[in-house]
Design a protein around this motif. Structure first.
Motif, PDB file in Angstrom:
ATOM      1  N   TYR B 286       9.773 -61.235-104.626  1.00 35.90           N
ATOM      2  CA  TYR B 286      10.040 -60.096-105.483  1.00 35.90           C
ATOM      3  C   TYR B 286       8.927 -59.930-106.516  1.00 35.90           C
ATOM      4  O   TYR B 286       8.448 -58.831-106.786  1.00 35.90           O
ATOM      5  CB  TYR B 286      11.390 -60.280-106.177  1.00 35.90           C
ATOM      6  N   LYS B 287       8.479 -61.069-107.065  1.00 31.99           N
ATOM      7  CA  LYS B 287       7.424 -61.030-108.072  1.00 31.99           C
ATOM      8  C   LYS B 287       6.130 -60.460-107.492  1.00 31.99           C
ATOM      9  O   LYS B 287       5.470 -59.641-108.119  1.00 31.99           O
ATOM     10  CB  LYS B 287       7.150 -62.454-108.581  1.00 31.99           C
ATOM     11  N   ILE B 288       5.776 -60.941-106.301  1.00 31.82           N
ATOM     12  CA  ILE B 288       4.525 -60.482-105.685  1.00 31.82           C
ATOM     13  C   ILE B 288       4.604 -58.994-105.384  1.00 31.82           C
ATOM     14  O   ILE B 288       3.670 -58.233-105.625  1.00 31.82           O
ATOM     15  CB  ILE B 288       4.235 -61.287-104.395  1.00 31.82           C
ATOM     16  N   LYS B 289       5.775 -58.556-104.910  1.00 31.62           N
ATOM     17  CA  LYS B 289       5.971 -57.149-104.595  1.00 31.62           C
ATOM     18  C   LYS B 289       5.810 -56.309-105.865  1.00 31.62           C
ATOM     19  O   LYS B 289       5.151 -55.273-105.869  1.00 31.62           O
ATOM     20  CB  LYS B 289       7.371 -56.967-104.000  1.00 31.62           C
ATOM     21  N   GLN B 290       6.415 -56.815-106.956  1.00 32.78           N
ATOM     22  CA  GLN B 290       6.350 -56.088-108.209  1.00 32.78           C
ATOM     23  C   GLN B 290       4.907 -55.995-108.721  1.00 32.78           C
ATOM     24  O   GLN B 290       4.456 -54.946-109.168  1.00 32.78           O
ATOM     25  CB  GLN B 290       7.217 -56.810-109.235  1.00 32.78           C
ATOM     26  N   GLN B 291       4.193 -57.124-108.587  1.00 35.47           N
ATOM     27  CA  GLN B 291       2.801 -57.127-109.022  1.00 35.47           C
ATOM     28  C   GLN B 291       1.978 -56.122-108.234  1.00 35.47           C
ATOM     29  O   GLN B 291       1.160 -55.397-108.802  1.00 35.47           O
ATOM     30  CB  GLN B 291       2.192 -58.521-108.836  1.00 35.47           C
ATOM     31  N   GLN B 327       4.091 -43.416 -98.283  1.00 37.20           N
ATOM     32  CA  GLN B 327       5.231 -44.118 -98.879  1.00 37.20           C
ATOM     33  C   GLN B 327       4.852 -44.730-100.231  1.00 37.20           C
ATOM     34  O   GLN B 327       5.527 -44.536-101.233  1.00 37.20           O
ATOM     35  CB  GLN B 327       5.672 -45.215 -97.912  1.00 37.20           C
ATOM     36  N   LEU B 328       3.714 -45.451-100.241  1.00 33.42           N
ATOM     37  CA  LEU B 328       3.253 -46.082-101.469  1.00 33.42           C
ATOM     38  C   LEU B 328       2.873 -45.024-102.502  1.00 33.42           C
ATOM     39  O   LEU B 328       3.221 -45.129-103.682  1.00 33.42           O
ATOM     40  CB  LEU B 328       2.055 -46.992-101.165  1.00 33.42           C
ATOM     41  N   ALA B 329       2.184 -43.963-102.041  1.00 30.71           N
ATOM     42  CA  ALA B 329       1.765 -42.906-102.954  1.00 30.71           C
ATOM     43  C   ALA B 329       2.979 -42.276-103.642  1.00 30.71           C
ATOM     44  O   ALA B 329       2.993 -42.089-104.867  1.00 30.71           O
ATOM     45  CB  ALA B 329       0.980 -41.855-102.184  1.00 30.71           C
ATOM     46  N   ARG B 330       4.008 -42.027-102.857  1.00 34.37           N
ATOM     47  CA  ARG B 330       5.208 -41.395-103.422  1.00 34.37           C
ATOM     48  C   ARG B 330       5.900 -42.314-104.429  1.00 34.37           C
ATOM     49  O   ARG B 330       6.345 -41.892-105.473  1.00 34.37           O
ATOM     50  CB  ARG B 330       6.177 -41.024-102.285  1.00 34.37           C
ATOM     51  N   LYS B 331       5.934 -43.589-104.072  1.00 33.61           N
ATOM     52  CA  LYS B 331       6.597 -44.571-104.933  1.00 33.61           C
ATOM     53  C   LYS B 331       5.889 -44.666-106.292  1.00 33.61           C
ATOM     54  O   LYS B 331       6.518 -44.649-107.346  1.00 33.61           O
ATOM     55  CB  LYS B 331       6.558 -45.931-104.244  1.00 33.61           C
ATOM     56  N   VAL B 332       4.543 -44.748-106.236  1.00 33.00           N
ATOM     57  CA  VAL B 332       3.770 -44.871-107.466  1.00 33.00           C
ATOM     58  C   VAL B 332       3.917 -43.613-108.322  1.00 33.00           C
ATOM     59  O   VAL B 332       4.106 -43.682-109.535  1.00 33.00           O
ATOM     60  CB  VAL B 332       2.283 -45.161-107.140  1.00 33.00           C
ATOM     61  N   LEU B 333       3.875 -42.482-107.658  1.00 32.40           N
ATOM     62  CA  LEU B 333       4.025 -41.212-108.373  1.00 32.40           C
ATOM     63  C   LEU B 333       5.385 -41.152-109.078  1.00 32.40           C
ATOM     64  O   LEU B 333       5.486 -40.783-110.248  1.00 32.40           O
ATOM     65  CB  LEU B 333       3.888 -40.056-107.364  1.00 32.40           C
ATOM     66  N   ARG B 334       6.416 -41.575-108.358  1.00 31.84           N
ATOM     67  CA  ARG B 334       7.766 -41.541-108.909  1.00 31.84           C
ATOM     68  C   ARG B 334       7.862 -42.485-110.123  1.00 31.84           C
ATOM     69  O   ARG B 334       8.406 -42.145-111.166  1.00 31.84           O
ATOM     70  CB  ARG B 334       8.765 -41.953-107.822  1.00 31.84           C
ATOM     71  N   LEU B 335       7.295 -43.689-109.965  1.00 27.70           N
ATOM     72  CA  LEU B 335       7.348 -44.674-111.047  1.00 27.70           C
ATOM     73  C   LEU B 335       6.611 -44.181-112.288  1.00 27.70           C
ATOM     74  O   LEU B 335       7.110 -44.292-113.410  1.00 27.70           O
ATOM     75  CB  LEU B 335       6.704 -45.987-110.581  1.00 27.70           C
ATOM     76  N   ALA B 336       5.416 -43.646-112.071  1.00 27.27           N
ATOM     77  CA  ALA B 336       4.609 -43.164-113.191  1.00 27.27           C
ATOM     78  C   ALA B 336       5.363 -42.055-113.916  1.00 27.27           C
ATOM     79  O   ALA B 336       5.378 -41.992-115.152  1.00 27.27           O
ATOM     80  CB  ALA B 336       3.265 -42.667-112.684  1.00 27.27           C
ATOM     81  N   ASN B 337       6.008 -41.222-113.146  1.00 23.31           N
ATOM     82  CA  ASN B 337       6.781 -40.131-113.718  1.00 23.31           C
ATOM     83  C   ASN B 337       7.968 -40.648-114.526  1.00 23.31           C
ATOM     84  O   ASN B 337       8.197 -40.232-115.665  1.00 23.31           O
ATOM     85  CB  ASN B 337       7.257 -39.230-112.576  1.00 23.31           C
ATOM     86  N   GLN B 338       8.707 -41.590-113.930  1.00 21.34           N
ATOM     87  CA  GLN B 338       9.887 -42.168-114.602  1.00 21.34           C
ATOM     88  C   GLN B 338       9.507 -42.803-115.931  1.00 21.34           C
ATOM     89  O   GLN B 338      10.250 -42.778-116.895  1.00 21.34           O
ATOM     90  CB  GLN B 338      10.506 -43.253-113.710  1.00 21.34           C
ATOM     91  N   ASN B 339       8.337 -43.444-115.961  1.00 21.73           N
ATOM     92  CA  ASN B 339       7.903 -44.142-117.167  1.00 21.73           C
ATOM     93  C   ASN B 339       7.170 -43.231-118.148  1.00 21.73           C
ATOM     94  O   ASN B 339       6.566 -43.709-119.107  1.00 21.73           O
ATOM     95  CB  ASN B 339       7.000 -45.323-116.795  1.00 21.73           C
ATOM     96  N   ASN B 340       7.200 -41.921-117.876  1.00 20.78           N
ATOM     97  CA  ASN B 340       6.529 -40.947-118.753  1.00 20.78           C
ATOM     98  C   ASN B 340       5.047 -41.195-118.915  1.00 20.78           C
ATOM     99  O   ASN B 340       4.479 -40.981-119.980  1.00 20.78           O
ATOM    100  CB  ASN B 340       7.177 -40.931-120.142  1.00 20.78           C
ATOM    101  N   MET B 341       4.419 -41.702-117.862  1.00 25.95           N
ATOM    102  CA  MET B 341       2.982 -41.942-117.935  1.00 25.95           C
ATOM    103  C   MET B 341       2.202 -40.692-117.535  1.00 25.95           C
ATOM    104  O   MET B 341       1.044 -40.533-117.893  1.00 25.95           O
ATOM    105  CB  MET B 341       2.574 -43.076-116.986  1.00 25.95           C
ATOM    106  N   ILE B 342       2.837 -39.835-116.736  1.00 26.45           N
ATOM    107  CA  ILE B 342       2.135 -38.645-116.249  1.00 26.45           C
ATOM    108  C   ILE B 342       3.018 -37.397-116.371  1.00 26.45           C
ATOM    109  O   ILE B 342       4.239 -37.513-116.517  1.00 26.45           O
ATOM    110  CB  ILE B 342       1.752 -38.785-114.746  1.00 26.45           C
TER     111      ILE B 342
END
Lengths: 248, 386
Positions: B286-291, B327-342
C-alpha cells in the motif's frame, strides 16, 4: 613543553591469517589532542583502534593507556565503532542505544536506572537528538544514527574518545555538529582520536595527525607534518591527482 | 479434559517458552540456522549418554548432548574461519556428519530399545505423561515436565541476570568488547543455553519442532515490535498459543502433535507477514502504491507549472504529453482536483495558488535532498491520497 602521554603503543604488530595488517607500530598520543588517523583503504586504521581497545589480540607489542594496560583503564575510554558495523533493524530505541554507554560503569548484572537514564537524556540533548529519544533506530537517518553513537560515547564521560569514521554517510549539518562537539571535548582536556577519510578537512578539524599505511609513516602536529611529503609517502605518488579526482 | 491432556499441554507450553527465549537472540544475531544444526547434531551425544545410563531423562544425557551441541558451534566457526567456505556451507558440512554418526550408533547398538531416529526427529509428546517420576512412592508428575521446567527456570534466570549484556553484545559486539563484556563468552553462553534447551525439548517434541519453536515465534514478532523485551514476551506467548491450538487440532484430526504445532506456527507467521501493520506485505504494498501516485502527482504538477501554453495543459492532450496510461492520468487528475491543487477551465488545467506553493516547495526540497521536509509538506497538502 613536556606533554602527558595518553596512549603509548610499542612495537605493535597485528595479523589476520598470517598477513600483517599493522607492522611494528610505535606511537605516542599526547593528552588533549584532537587527532586524525589517515591512510588509504586497507592501511589498518580501524584495526589500530581495535587493537588499542583490546577487541583484537595483537601478534606482538603492547598498548598502554595512561601507563597501564587497557583492561585496567576501560573507564577512561569511549569507543564509537563504524556506523555500518551494527544492525540498525535491531528492536530498540535511540534512548536505549545511548543508555548502552552507561553499561561499562555499571559492570556485570547491575541494571541501568534513573541516574543512567538522566545521563543518556543529557547526552541526547547535547547532540540535538532529544526529540528522537523514543524513535526506533531504523527510522533515523544516517546522520541521526551517527549522532546517537556520539551521544552513547559522551555518556561514558571518558578521558579518551576513539571514533571510527564518524563522518561517513552523514549530511553536512551533522558533520559540523559532530566536529563542534569533538572540539568542545578537546577544550575540556579530553583526547579525541578519529579515523578520518577526507584529507581536505584535516587542517580545519584536527590539531594532530598520524599517517598510517600498515606502518606508521609520521605523527605530530598538523601544522608541522601535514605536508606533501608525508601524503606522498602514505598514499603513493599520485595522491594529488587522486584528491582532485575525488578518489580519496 | 483429562489429566494427561493437561500435562501434555503444559509440557508443550513450557517447551515453547524455553525455545522462544534463546530463539529471539539467535534470530537477531542472524544465526537461526545454528538451531537447526544443534538440534540434529546433539544426536550422537544423546545416544552415547543413553548407552551409559539407559535412561532418556538422565542428566548425563543432557550434559553429553549439550557438549556435542556446543562442539557443533565450535566446528562450524572453525571451518568458517579457514576462509575456505561461508557460514551456511560450514553448517551444512558439520551437522549431517554429526547426525549420521548418531544414526549409525543407534542402528548398530540400540536396535531393541526405545530410541529410534523417528523419535528423535519428531518426538512423541503424547507418551510424555506415561514416563513419570516416582519419589518415595509418590507420583511427582511426568519426568519431561520436570526436565523442561528446570531448564526454563535456569534460562529465565540467566536472561534476567544478563539481559543487558546479551542486548549490548548482540547489537554491538565491538562496544561490548570495549566495555569489557567479553562477547565471545556471551556467545558461547547463549549457544550452551540453546543446546541444553534443544536436548530438554527434543524428547517431548523432536528435533524439527525445536527449530520451529526457536525461529518462527521470534521471526513473526520481529515484524510486529520494535522493543526487545516485548519481542521476548510475545514470542513466548505466540509459542504457547500455537502449542495449545496445535495440540487440539492434532487431537481432533488424530495427527502428530509436533506436526500440527509446526503447521500452526507456519500459518501464524504467514498471517503476520501479510498483515503486520508496518513491515507486513500488504502495508508495504500500500505504501509503495501511495508513493507511486504521489510521485506521479508531482510530475504532473511540474508539467503544468512549466508550461504557459494552453495546448500543453489541455485535459485531452495531457495523457499523450506525459505518456501515461489513461487510467493513471485520470486518477492523478482526480486527486489533484480533490486536493484543490488545480482548476480546470475550458478543458485547460491551471495550478491554484495552493498547487503552485506545493510544487515550488517540493522542487526546492528535492533539489536540496531534504527528505524529512518533503514528507512534511505531503502531510500538509494532501487531504485525499490515492
Amino acid at each position: 613543553m613536556e606533554q602527558k602521554i595518553a596512549i603509548a603503543i610499542d612495537d605493535l604488530t597485528v595479523a589476520y591469517n598470517y598477513k600483517p595488517v599493522l607492522w611494528d607500530i610505535d606511537l605516542q598520543i599526547p593528552e588533549g589532542v584532537l587527532m586524525a588517523i589517515v591512510g588509504p583503504n586497507g592501511a589498518g586504521k580501524s584495526t589500530l583502534l581495535k587493537a588499542i581497545l583490546d577487541i583484537i589480540k595483537p601478534l606482538a607489542g603492547s598498548v598502554t593507556v595512561y601507563g597501564k594496560p587497557y583492561k585496567k583503564q576501560r573507564d577512561l575510554v569511549a569507543y564509537v565503532p563504524q556506523k555500518g558495523s551494527v544492525d540498525w533493524d535491531f528492536p530498540t530505541t535511540a534512548l536505549d542505544v545511548v543508555m548502552m554507554g552507561t553499561y561499562g560503569s555499571l559492570g556485570w548484572i547491575k541494571r541501568p536506572g534513573q541516574t543512567q537514564k538522566k545521563q543518556a537524556l543529557e547526552a541526547l540533548e547535547k547532540v540535538g537528538m532529544l526529540p528522537f529519544q523514543n524513535r526506533q533506530i531504523s527510522q533515523l537517518s544516517g546522520g541521526q544514527q551517527q549522532r546517537i553513537f556520539l551521544a552513547r560515547a559522551l555518556v561514558q564521560n571518558a578521558s579518551i574518545y576513539f571514533m571510527d569514521e564518524p563522518f561517513q554517510g552523514v549530511d553536512a549539518t551533522t558533520e559540523k555538529a559532530i566536529i563542534q562537539i569533538l572540539k568542545e571535548l578537546r577544550k575540556a582536556g579530553k583526547t579525541v582520536i578519529v579515523v578520518h577519510h577526507d584529507l581536505q578537512t584535516v587542517p580545519e578539524y584536527f590539531d594532530w595527525v598520524t599517517f598510517l599505511n600498515v606502518k606508521k609513516i609520521a605523527t605530530g602536529p598538523v601544522a608541522q607534518i601535514f605536508n606533501d611529503d608525508n601524503l606522498t609517502k602514505t598514499y603513493g605518488i599520485n595522491y594529488k591527482t587522486s584528491i582532485t579526482e575525488g578518489k580519496l | 479434559m483429562t489429566n494427561a491432556q493437561l500435562e501434555i499441554q503444559i509440557i508443550l507450553s513450557l517447551v515453547a517458552v524455553a525455545c522462544a527465549l534463546p530463539g529471539v537472540f539467535l534470530v537477531l544475531r542472524k544465526m537461526a540456522l545454528i538451531s537447526d544444526a544443534i538440534s540434529h547434531s546433539i544426536l550422537p551425544g544423546i545416544v552415547l549418554g543413553f548407552f551409559i545410563t539407559q535412561d532418556l531423562a538422565s542428566p548425563l544425557l543432557i550434559v553429553m548432548a549439550t557438549l556435542t551441541g556446543v562442539l557443533t558451534v565450535v566446528l562450524v566457526e572453525y571451518i568458517q574461519k579457514t576462509g575456505l567456505v561461508k557460514e551456511d556451507t560450514a553448517i551444512g558440512l558439520v551437522f549431517p556428519s554429526m547426525f549420521s554418526i548418531g544414526v549409525i550408533l543407534i542402528a548398530r547398538n540400540a536396535g531393541d530399545v526405545h530410541l529410534d531416529v523417528d523419535a528423535v526427529l519428531l518426538g512423541e509428546v503424547a507418551f510424555a505423561p506415561f514416563d513419570r517420576w516416582m519419589y518415595n512412592g509418590i507420583d511427582m508428575g511426568p519426568k519431561s515436565l520436570w526436565m523442561i521446567g528446570t531448564i526454563l527456570t535456569v534460562s529465565i534466570s540467566l536472561l534476567i541476570l544478563f539481559f543487558k549484556e546479551l542486548k549490548v553484545a548482540t547489537f554491538d559486539a565491538g562496544l561490548a568488547a570495549s566495555l569489557g563484556f567479553t562477547p565471545i563468552g556471551i556467545h558461547y553462553g547463549l549457544m550452551t543455553v540453546s543446546s541444553v534447551t534443544t536436548v530438554g525439548a527434543f524428547d517431548a517434541i523432536g528435533a524439527i519442532l525445536v527449530v520451529a519453536f526457536m525461529i518462527v515465534p521470534a521471526a513473526s514478532i520481529y515484524l510486529l515490535t520494535n522493543n526487545l523485551k516485548k519481542m521476548l514476551v510475545y514470542s513466548a506467548l505466540l509459542g504457547v498459543f500455537a502449542s495449545i491450538v496445535g495440540y487440539w487440532i492434532a487431537h481432533f484430526l488424530d495427527a502428530s502433535i509436533a506436526g500440527t504445532i509446526a503447521t500452526v506456527l507456519g500459518l501464524l507467521f504467514f498471517m503476520v507477514y501479510l498483515f503486520a501493520p508496518d513491515k507486513g506485505y500488504i502495508s508495504q504494498w500500500y505504501k509503495i502504491k501511495q508513493q507511486k501516485t504521489e510521485v506521479a502527482m508531482l510530475v504532473f504538477m511540474l508539467h503544468i507549472a512549466n508550461h504557459e501554453e494552453e495546448q500543453e495543459r489541455n485535459v485531452n492532450h495531457l495523457q499523450e504529453h506525459i505518456n501515461w496510461t489513461s487510467q493513471l492520468a485520470r486518477k492523478v487528475l482526480r486527486l489533484a482536483n480533490q486536493n484543490n491543487m488545480i482548476v480546470i477551465k475550458n478543458d485547460v488545467v491551471s495550478l491554484t495558488p495552493k498547487g503552485a506553493e506545493f510544487t515550488n516547495k517540493a522542487v526546492s526540497y528535492i533539489s536540496d535532498n531534504k527528505n524529512a521536509e518533503l514528507e512534511g509538506i505531503k502531510q500538509n497538502f494532501f487531504l485525499f491520497r490515492g
